[in-house]
Scaffold this motif. Sequence first.
Motif, PDB file in Angstrom:
ATOM      1  N   THR A  31       0.833  -1.186   0.000  1.00 21.32           N
ATOM      2  CA  THR A  31       0.000   0.000   0.000  1.00 21.32           C
ATOM      3  C   THR A  31       0.874   1.245   0.000  1.00 21.32           C
ATOM      4  O   THR A  31       1.809   1.346   0.785  1.00 21.32           O
ATOM      5  CB  THR A  31      -0.929   0.002   1.219  1.00 21.32           C
ATOM      6  N   THR A  32       0.549   2.201  -0.873  1.00 21.50           N
ATOM      7  CA  THR A  32       1.338   3.425  -0.957  1.00 21.50           C
ATOM      8  C   THR A  32       0.770   4.503  -0.041  1.00 21.50           C
ATOM      9  O   THR A  32      -0.373   4.419   0.413  1.00 21.50           O
ATOM     10  CB  THR A  32       1.334   3.972  -2.397  1.00 21.50           C
ATOM     11  N   LYS A  33       1.584   5.525   0.200  1.00 17.02           N
ATOM     12  CA  LYS A  33       1.138   6.650   1.014  1.00 17.02           C
ATOM     13  C   LYS A  33      -0.072   7.316   0.358  1.00 17.02           C
ATOM     14  O   LYS A  33      -1.002   7.746   1.038  1.00 17.02           O
ATOM     15  CB  LYS A  33       2.270   7.655   1.194  1.00 17.02           C
TER      16      LYS A  33
END
Length: 165
Positions: A31-33
Amino acid sequence: MPHSYDASSPAKDKEAVERIDPAMIFFSSFTTKKDWENVMATTKAGVALTGSAAVGKIGPIIGLMDIGECKDSYLFRVSLPGVSVDEKEFSCDVEPDGKVLIKGITTTGEKIVCKNSQVFQMLTRNLCPPGHFSITFQLPGPVDHQQILGSFATNGVLEGIVKKR
């Protein structure tokens, strides 16, 4: 789940984003920021799970939680069965805005278990699968992130009390 959220569709205008009721959101381990920011733009009352917490194929899903409130504090309880409490492998951080981030490793659900010089081939595997996980949720308001009381009970429940700001 009455509402779902696709983290890959960015919120272009935060004012135009439809607010949804509390929700549980499952992410991949990568999961990305930006994905997190899109979730936070959509709901302040959601729970986001990644890694083995999101899989939930075997046994109880980790990350089930309760939040309570009194005059000057918030209480949260999070179910973390089979989670290692080793300080190198487990962390629980609370930010001033009330965001709580829990990271760790589940240690149950393996196919082979070695105990007391014996090797056991597991016939059933009903506990959470082994691996890294993270859980993020939002407390109802801002907090004094320096004033936290926390404990991890032998029953696998993490409990935290955080002073309101």
